[in-house]
Design an enzyme around this catalytic site. Structure first.
Site, short mmCIF file in Angstrom:
data_model
loop_
_atom_site.label_atom_id
_atom_site.label_comp_id
_atom_site.label_asym_id
_atom_site.label_seq_id
_atom_site.Cartn_x
_atom_site.Cartn_y
_atom_site.Cartn_z
N THR B 152 0.82 -1.22 0.00
CA THR B 152 0.00 0.00 0.00
C THR B 152 0.86 1.27 0.00
OG1 THR B 152 -1.56 -1.24 1.33
CG2 THR B 152 -1.89 1.13 1.23
N GLY B 191 2.71 -2.67 8.18
CA GLY B 191 2.91 -3.20 9.53
C GLY B 191 4.34 -3.65 9.74
N GLU B 455 -7.55 -6.63 3.09
CA GLU B 455 -7.86 -7.83 2.31
C GLU B 455 -9.10 -7.59 1.44
OE1 GLU B 455 -5.63 -9.86 2.22
OE2 GLU B 455 -4.62 -9.79 4.15
#
Lengths: 693, 693
Positions: B152, B191, B455
């Protein structure tokens, strides 16, 4: 913080820039941003906001950049510092109450002075005698004593009559003993109590000669005025971290037989006679009634502004954010503004309409309440009997007040639920970045959520609305209905019930209002049948009552919104294009709500299935198309300053990505941490010692 | 912390005690808590949980008491310490992957190792060649390098093809240049990147000879392995505070023309030929397809357990909390358990049913997927051709996989929305105390919310479902439908469309499933008409598609739930009373869902208006009565340990108020603060100096 390398400083977001996109948005609409803003808030308020903003936003005490990174201890300390600074400024600049409230609004967080400045002062003012005003209120106003309002207990929230704290009258020494007989009697959730207050208004069951006279208010000192340590036999503290509201010290409080003098029972409405040791019954209980109506009307009005913050952020960001090509577009088309997608519009634009709807409804209800109060309080002048309120008028006023009381219960529930849940819809409409605290929505949502529970839990309140509607329906059936609006819509329904509704909701705006009235009336008489004829238990009808209360409140919002957009005050101060858009917002709010509750409208006979299908596939979709070009101006008109929004995504200038990046890289204390990322001391891997995390 | 006075220690909650109330609840039902728990989770898993719990819950590193009071810097540091400790324990005790996951579940917060231990390892494993496994995977498994998965970007989330980061092949020195051309190209939300990772799998547009071959994965070192400082021309950091997930260091990452060797492009599926400088096309793209299906099925299964945490807490607390007398009760009746109110039941019990429904659905879809994978992978043995998969079977398997892929898109959206929104319903059902972090719901909700976005954003996914349903409907109309379930229900609808539905939803459980299938099919052919016959734009149909995807997913849940409660596996391992209650949960989930979408069921002709009215007033209300006595045992069966719940309200022993009080008074660092509450130095008031806050 570390320095940003030059090659990073040189980077710009990919084109088109957010600032250009928002400029285009503003150029494609003629909505009168300034005029509409003045209509919503008045010019006076907008000017005041500018003035206050200039004073606050560069004061370091009010810096917001670390709000979401700090722990509770530090947040609370900083918030107290803000509250103190505001109080000093208020003195310096001789702020009115409105100005202090606006300053708090701009700060954007509850502070530990919050309950002192509102409920403590208001209760002393409203329920104290002149003697008590001198003793408590005057010192409180000067911040020589700091207080809170201690009602809710660990074991009792909604059910005030079930409170366990006792205040026992001691006839011998003319004192009250305040006592917490159990752990669940502990006062709980009390704002400003945890660390700040040195006094509390304590609601306790009044016992005289072994008899319980129900909950009454007592002023009790709880901390030393010098050392700020709790007094003997008082156990007080903060109740811990919460989902939001963490800048407030909500507290607990237990008493071990603490004595207070006779004068500490707030005695304007009821009291204990010192000589006879008898209870003196309350005068004018309907006054409290009025206060609650006022508080709840205010929640309705504020709900519009609360929601407006989320809608402003999401609308601007969805105009800046581009993602995917339109599936039917030509090969190589550039990415589409997210706001152009119908699935985004159907989530955001009805909320845009709702923020206007709630604002006008809150305003409408408050105007009605104030007019009525004025009429009731008008004392007949000598020789001018006609200008005062006669017995007929007083009865009508009381009837209207009762109607307002019930309807504001339902409106409070609908408005706060709409705003609270709407903010989460706005957050999700921002996609992944909505989850960042820099979006400005999450923290605001978390702080707002208690509104759905306090001043009457939204589910509990529905019972009061239903009870009132059933009572009105019984009156109407018995030919004893008054001419308030509730009785009128029930009467209309009864008289047309046989021949049916036949409203033209797709063409006639006033017919939309009638359809909502029809549905409410139908559900009311259905509920009445269940309760009175079928003798169903109250409990088994609670779900029906909730639907009924929601239906009735939606009717009230639709009606108020319609009246507002049709009013000469509005049409007289805005150009016809802006007025036209507001009419479309009315239709979008109403028809979208109708469609979401289609089954009730259909089964009540208010509309046909064909009408519902057309509402969805034609009317609502067309309204989305028509409102879309004006969306950015319609949120601009709310005039929420960037500093108040505190949002990268919702910036007025559209520089979303620069701001997100700047906050993350320059204002984020996490980036001063250096981790040793390995699970073992690196020594284990490389034979060289290294300190662990 | 300060000490608690003796008179406070002596206090108990008002009777009846929570422990007695929960004992009564458990005595009034025979639901087989242990057997049902084993059916849901297996005995092996429940035993494992007990073992792990004993190991973790008294280890000081894993102390949870300060989680909600600390700021981000401290939370992140503590969470890294937890992750390290878990890794050390995993080595010591030779934990399997399942055991490590369970330990993380019990800890109950994301840690900075999270993305290393999942996406980084999985991507290296799945997309690396044997050479790359040796180079990266083996060191990563030993925690000698720590990684993350960087896809992302600041400007691109859902639209992966729009990523801006580039990886340009340099034919001269056989390297790739990784570059961030704009600010919006910054990797964002990654993350474990902010402070922890020293490597990243970076998704970047692969350019060879000026031509773009789309996004591909590259392993890039970003921090020094010794000093942990960012490497030159790498700008990396944490993106700041979030609504939840604050124990994770989601990060940003920018590259200024960083070169990596040829071997750093993960090359299992596609690669650049070093000699010819040509792109080598991907093999087996359908594999990714399968992985996504697996990940999404897992989200469905987990959604049941996520929701179960909230429902367990709210159900137990609503059985302990008492508020008001029943309105029809005799004078002086004691207060009613909140769980007895219909307005509470209608909010909680359908969620209790939903947690079972989602669990069985997730399980069902995963079983189907695994069976199919087994069948596809079965290689024909020499001389035993019949035992392997023939071309016919392979086609059927591929068809089933395509069906599963589409249906799990929809189910992921429905399940995560149900769980996320359901948790908030549970929180509000706890009244005021639900807002305390000690309720255990708010923090869990805040950490779960990203699942609605990642997701595949839940709104975006609906388009994939709709596209698949339209495609299937076209096939069925053309007589080319396969025999998968989707084609079958469409076919059934077509063949009965003329004579109508006439399902007996009030008496026949399988007819409820049929009614859901009917509604899906009706909406599918309606949408097909709009798109193919009326040539409506894709954008104008997005709202219809979302409804369609929701309807279809609800059908799948209802179908899976029905099959599960009717399966011999279930009926064979549970007594008939427990099975009977599970059937009632199925009916409650299905009929309540049907009633909430009444207009669609009615207008599709699946049911009559009379049936819908009866569903609401009779069937659902009766089911609430019947399920109510078993509610506590039905949540007990989920076997969530108190330490995992981390909730005062949801304690298994019902000692709610003692625990709330203990946490507030003994574990709350705010109570160590002493405030000077006055806005000015007290000196101004009393002529004695005193330090300000």
């Amino acid at each position: 913080m570390h320095s940003v390398p030059d090659w990073v400083k040189a980077l710009k977001p990919a084109s088109p820039q957010g600032s250009d996109l928002l400029r285009q948005e503003r150029e494609q609409s003629n909505v009168a941003v300034e005029k509409l803003g003045e209509l919503l808030h008045t010019k006076e308020v907008l000017d005041r906001k500018k003035r206050m903003l200039a004073l606050l936003q560069y004061d370091e005490v009010f810096d917001k950049s670390q709000n979401h990174s700090l722990g509770r201890v530090e947040r609370l300390q900083r918030s107290l510092a803000k509250a103190k600074r505001l109080q000093v400024l208020a003195e310096q600049h001789k702020w009115s109450m409105e100005e202090l409230h606006m300053a708090n609004d701009l700060i954007g967080e509850p502070t530990p002075y919050g309950l002192h400045a509102t409920m403590f002062l208001v209760t002393l003012q409203g329920q104290g005698t002149p003697e008590q005003h001198k003793l408590f209120l005057e010192r409180a106003q000067k911040y020589q004593i700091l207080g809170c309002y201690a009602q809710t207990e660990l074991g009792h929230g909604s059910n005030v009559r079930g409170l366990e704290t006792t205040a026992t009258w001691n006839a011998d020494d003319k004192t009250f003993t305040i006592h917490s007989p159990t752990l669940t009697a502990s006062k709980w959730w009390i704002g400003s109590l945890g660390r700040t207050a040195n006094h509390a208004v304590v609601m306790a069951q009044l016992f005289i000669g072994g008899k319980n006279y129900g909950p009454h208010p007592f002023v009790v000192q709880i901390r030393d005025l010098e050392t700020h340590e709790p007094l003997e036999n008082v156990y007080v503290g903060d109740i811990g971290p919460k989902f939001g509201y963490n800048t407030m010290d909500n507290g607990f409080l237990l008493f071990n037989k603490v004595k207070v003098p006779h004068v500490n029972m707030l005695a304007r409405f009821s009291s204990v006679d010192k000589e006879t040791n008898k209870y003196v019954r309350p005068a004018m209980p309907s006054l409290v009634y009025g206060t609650l109506t006022w508080v709840r009307s205010n929640i309705v009005l504020q709900a519009g502004s609360v929601l407006a913050r989320g809608v402003t952020i999401a609308t601007r960001y969805c105009a800046v954010r581009r993602q995917f090509q339109d599936r039917d577009a030509h090969e190589g088309a550039s990415e589409n503004q997210v706001l152009n997608y119908k699935m985004v519009q159907i989530r955001l634009l009805p909320l845009l309409a709702a923020m206007y709807a709630l604002h006008f409804t809150g305003r409408g209800v408050m105007d009605l309440y104030q007019e009525n109060q004025k009429r009731m309080n008008a004392k007949p002048q000598p020789g001018q009997e006609t200008r005062g309120a006669g017995p007929e008028e007083l009865r009508a006023s009381a009837d209207l007040l009762a109607d307002l009381h019930a309807t504001t219960c339902g409106l409070k529930a609908l408005a706060s639920t709409t705003a609270g849940e709407g903010l989460e819809v706005c957050r999700r409409a921002c996609g992944g970045h909505g989850y960042s605290s820099y979006s400005g929505i999450g923290p605001w949502y978390a702080d707002y959520l208690p509104t759905l529970t306090w001043e009457g839990d939204n589910y509990m309140l529905s019972q009061q609305v239903a009870r009132y509607l059933l009572k009105s329906a019984r009156a109407v059936l018995a030919g004893k209905g008054t001419n308030n609006d509730t009785c009128q819509i029930l009467q209309t329904y009864l008289s047309r019930r046989e021949k049916g509704a036949s409203f033209d909701i797709l063409e006639e705006d006033k017919d939309i209002v009638s359809a909502f009235a029809w549905r409410t009336s139908h559900l009311t008489f259905e509920a009445l049948k269940h309760r009175d004829a079928e003798k169903r238990s109250w409990n088994s009808l609670l779900v029906d009552f909730y639907r009924l209360a929601t239906a009735h409140s939606q009717y009230l919002v639709v009606k108020n919104f319609f009246e507002a957009v049709s009013s000469p005050k509005l049409t007289g101060s805005l150009d016809s294009e802006t007025t036209g858009i507001l009419h479309k917002l009315f239709r979008l709010y109403a028809l979208n709500t109708l469609e979401n509750h289609a089954a009730e409208f259909f089964s009540s006979g208010a509309v046909t299935i064909r009408q519902i299908t057309l509402t969805r596939t034609n009317a609502v979709m067309k309204l989305l198309d028509e409102i879309r070009p004006h969306a950015v101006r319609l949120v601009d008109a709310w005039h929420i300053p960037d500093w108040q929004l505190d949002s990268s995504l919702g910036r007025h200038d559209g520089q979303v990505y620069d701001d997100l990046f700047k906050r993350a890289s320059e204002q984020n204390p996490v980036n001063d941490l250096v981790f040793d990322p390995y699970p073992w001391n690196k020594a284990l891997l490389k034979n060289e010692p290294r300190s662990k995390l």
